[in-house]
Write a protein that holds these residues in place. Structure first.
Motif, mmCIF file in Angstrom:
data_model
loop_
_atom_site.group_PDB
_atom_site.id
_atom_site.type_symbol
_atom_site.label_atom_id
_atom_site.label_comp_id
_atom_site.label_asym_id
_atom_site.label_seq_id
_atom_site.Cartn_x
_atom_site.Cartn_y
_atom_site.Cartn_z
ATOM 1 N N PRO A 9 7.235 7.891 -0.332
ATOM 2 C CA PRO A 9 7.471 6.760 0.756
ATOM 3 C C PRO A 9 6.257 5.577 0.848
ATOM 4 O O PRO A 9 5.070 6.296 0.467
ATOM 5 C CB PRO A 9 7.634 7.398 2.006
ATOM 6 C CG PRO A 9 7.014 8.680 1.681
ATOM 7 C CD PRO A 9 7.026 9.035 0.343
ATOM 8 N N LEU A 10 6.509 4.501 1.342
ATOM 9 C CA LEU A 10 5.235 3.793 1.613
ATOM 10 C C LEU A 10 4.385 4.128 2.786
ATOM 11 O O LEU A 10 5.186 4.838 3.676
ATOM 12 C CB LEU A 10 5.912 2.086 1.822
ATOM 13 C CG LEU A 10 6.399 1.571 0.602
ATOM 14 C CD1 LEU A 10 6.881 0.290 1.001
ATOM 15 C CD2 LEU A 10 5.387 1.728 -0.469
ATOM 16 N N SER A 11 3.301 3.732 2.966
ATOM 17 C CA SER A 11 2.159 4.213 4.307
ATOM 18 C C SER A 11 3.031 3.468 5.503
ATOM 19 O O SER A 11 3.168 2.447 5.385
ATOM 20 C CB SER A 11 1.043 3.759 3.816
ATOM 21 O OG SER A 11 0.360 3.759 5.107
ATOM 22 N N GLY A 12 3.062 4.056 6.450
ATOM 23 C CA GLY A 12 3.664 3.548 7.673
ATOM 24 C C GLY A 12 2.621 2.882 8.317
ATOM 25 O O GLY A 12 3.159 1.575 8.955
ATOM 26 N N TYR A 13 1.450 2.774 8.174
ATOM 27 C CA TYR A 13 0.590 1.895 8.772
ATOM 28 C C TYR A 13 0.439 0.570 8.188
ATOM 29 O O TYR A 13 0.147 -0.718 8.708
ATOM 30 C CB TYR A 13 -1.085 2.439 8.562
ATOM 31 C CG TYR A 13 -1.182 3.969 9.283
ATOM 32 C CD1 TYR A 13 -1.223 3.795 10.652
ATOM 33 C CD2 TYR A 13 -1.162 5.100 8.524
ATOM 34 C CE1 TYR A 13 -1.371 5.188 11.256
ATOM 35 C CE2 TYR A 13 -1.095 6.212 9.215
ATOM 36 C CZ TYR A 13 -1.299 6.288 10.454
ATOM 37 O OH TYR A 13 -1.503 7.623 11.180
ATOM 38 N N LEU A 14 0.725 0.630 6.861
ATOM 39 C CA LEU A 14 0.904 -0.732 6.063
ATOM 40 C C LEU A 14 1.969 -1.483 6.753
ATOM 41 O O LEU A 14 1.947 -2.667 7.116
ATOM 42 C CB LEU A 14 0.980 -0.755 4.368
ATOM 43 C CG LEU A 14 1.296 -1.970 3.800
ATOM 44 C CD1 LEU A 14 0.164 -2.989 3.863
ATOM 45 C CD2 LEU A 14 1.444 -1.408 2.112
ATOM 46 N N MET A 15 3.073 -0.910 6.580
ATOM 47 C CA MET A 15 4.256 -1.657 7.375
ATOM 48 C C MET A 15 3.993 -1.941 8.798
ATOM 49 O O MET A 15 4.863 -2.887 9.118
ATOM 50 C CB MET A 15 5.622 -0.650 7.044
ATOM 51 C CG MET A 15 5.726 -0.099 5.759
ATOM 52 S SD MET A 15 6.131 -1.951 4.633
ATOM 53 C CE MET A 15 7.544 -2.558 5.523
ATOM 54 N N VAL A 16 3.475 -1.180 9.434
ATOM 55 C CA VAL A 16 3.158 -1.587 10.861
ATOM 56 C C VAL A 16 2.367 -2.984 10.918
ATOM 57 O O VAL A 16 2.897 -3.976 11.612
ATOM 58 C CB VAL A 16 2.443 -0.636 11.650
ATOM 59 C CG1 VAL A 16 1.810 -1.165 12.948
ATOM 60 C CG2 VAL A 16 3.153 0.666 12.114
ATOM 61 N N PHE A 17 1.762 -3.274 9.895
ATOM 62 C CA PHE A 17 1.037 -4.389 9.863
ATOM 63 C C PHE A 17 1.898 -5.600 9.425
ATOM 64 O O PHE A 17 1.826 -6.577 9.915
ATOM 65 C CB PHE A 17 -0.288 -4.399 8.882
ATOM 66 C CG PHE A 17 -1.052 -5.796 8.463
ATOM 67 C CD1 PHE A 17 -1.741 -6.257 9.520
ATOM 68 C CD2 PHE A 17 -0.596 -6.173 7.417
ATOM 69 C CE1 PHE A 17 -2.432 -7.331 9.329
ATOM 70 C CE2 PHE A 17 -1.300 -7.542 7.030
ATOM 71 C CZ PHE A 17 -2.353 -8.092 8.193
ATOM 72 N N VAL A 18 2.787 -5.211 8.529
ATOM 73 C CA VAL A 18 3.822 -6.278 8.244
ATOM 74 C C VAL A 18 4.815 -6.338 9.187
ATOM 75 O O VAL A 18 5.273 -7.564 9.525
ATOM 76 C CB VAL A 18 4.571 -5.585 7.083
ATOM 77 C CG1 VAL A 18 5.859 -6.651 6.728
ATOM 78 C CG2 VAL A 18 3.785 -5.596 5.552
#
Length: 292
Positions: A9-18
């Motif tokens: 899976p992708l990093s959750g922190y990166l998707m929070v930024f998105v």
């Protein structure tokens, strides 16, 4: 048969930024174009950003240590997410949580017949762990219940294969009571074969309870006591004979006294009585001779 495949899976922190970018962009575009008709391009882009924000939100999840998520997309297995921490996946994925920690299974005490037909009580404890999450989730209905049922079946089969004890004491075969290590190894092997379909690995299996059933426990206890008494008597007699032999040998070697065959027989008899008797002997003084 479905086998596990790893999904990263992708990093959750990166998707929070998105997520923050889409939220801020949507709000800014809608506010900036508030005075224009709602069908303007800026308003549509702002609405799209807000829809993207709502779409991305359900994809967040947290994986604790020794936990995994089995991922399905419209009924199709896509993989297992074993990555720890804050993660993000496609929101359309269905997530099934599964623990990878080692677990104890303390089985019930079962009443079965051993190889000789004697009713016995037997129970086992095992330590198991999920190895293949796809098998555990998709190949069986309930893998925890599957472990319980198959472990009881394996214990019953093991009890029917070997006798509780070697009653005749003339064979060197495996028995449930005397061959604990071999029995435990066989139980562990059979459990691994039975639970492989569910992706379960048995780390350790041990017999935790083993006894005769109540209806024959009294008779078997008497037999065991009699066997112990006979064994003890045999050892006492062997030791007494050795001591008598040593005594006669020392008397003859040092020529302390010369004994004929009749006196030797009397001495052997007296020594055996003293050495083999359960209670202390009372000496009897003979004022005469052996012949009067």
């Amino acid at each position: 048969m479905t086998r596990e495949k790893l999904y990263l899976p992708l990093s959750g922190y990166l998707m929070v930024f998105v997520e923050l970018i889409t939220l801020i962009a949507g709000i800014v575009l809608i506010i900036a174009d508030f005075s224009t008709p709602p069908i303007s391009l800026a308003s549509l882009m702002g609405a799209f950003c807000l829809l993207a924000f709502v779409f991305i939100l359900p994809g967040f999840f947290i994986n604790n240590p020794n936990e995994a998520k089995v991922l399905l997309l419209f009924g199709e297995y896509k993989g297992t997410a074993r990555r720890e921490g804050f993660c993000w996946i496609n929101p359309f994925f269905t997530k099934r949580h599964i623990s990878l920690r080692a677990r104890n299974q303390n089985g019930n005490v079962l009443k079965v017949n051993d190889k000789l037909g004697n009713p016995i009580e037997i129970g086992a404890v095992l330590v198991w762990q999920v190895q293949d999450t796809a098998k555990a989730t998709l190949e069986v209905e309930n893998y925890q219940q599957y472990v319980v049922i198959q472990s009881e079946a394996a214990v019953r089969h093991l009890a029917n294969t070997f006798p509780y004890d070697d009653i005749d004491e003339h064979t060197d075969g495996i028995t449930l009571r005397a061959s604990a290590d071999q029995v435990n190894n066989l139980l562990e092997k059979e459990l691994n074969e039975r639970l492989d379909r569910a992706g379960i690995k048995v780390l350790e299996a041990r017999i935790s309870h083993l006894a005769y059933a109540q209806e024959i426990a009294g008779a078997m206890l008497q037999r065991q006591q009699a066997t112990a008494v006979v064994a003890a008597r045999r050892q006492i007699v062997e030791g007494a004979v050795g001591m008598v032999e040593m005594a006669l040998s020392k008397l003859s070697e040092k020529e302390i006294v010369v004994l004929d065959e009749e006196r030797k027989a009397a001495m052997v008899s007296n020594l055996l009585v003293v050495l083999c008797g359960e209670k202390g002997t009372q000496p009897v003084l003979n004022a005469g001779t052996l012949y009067h």
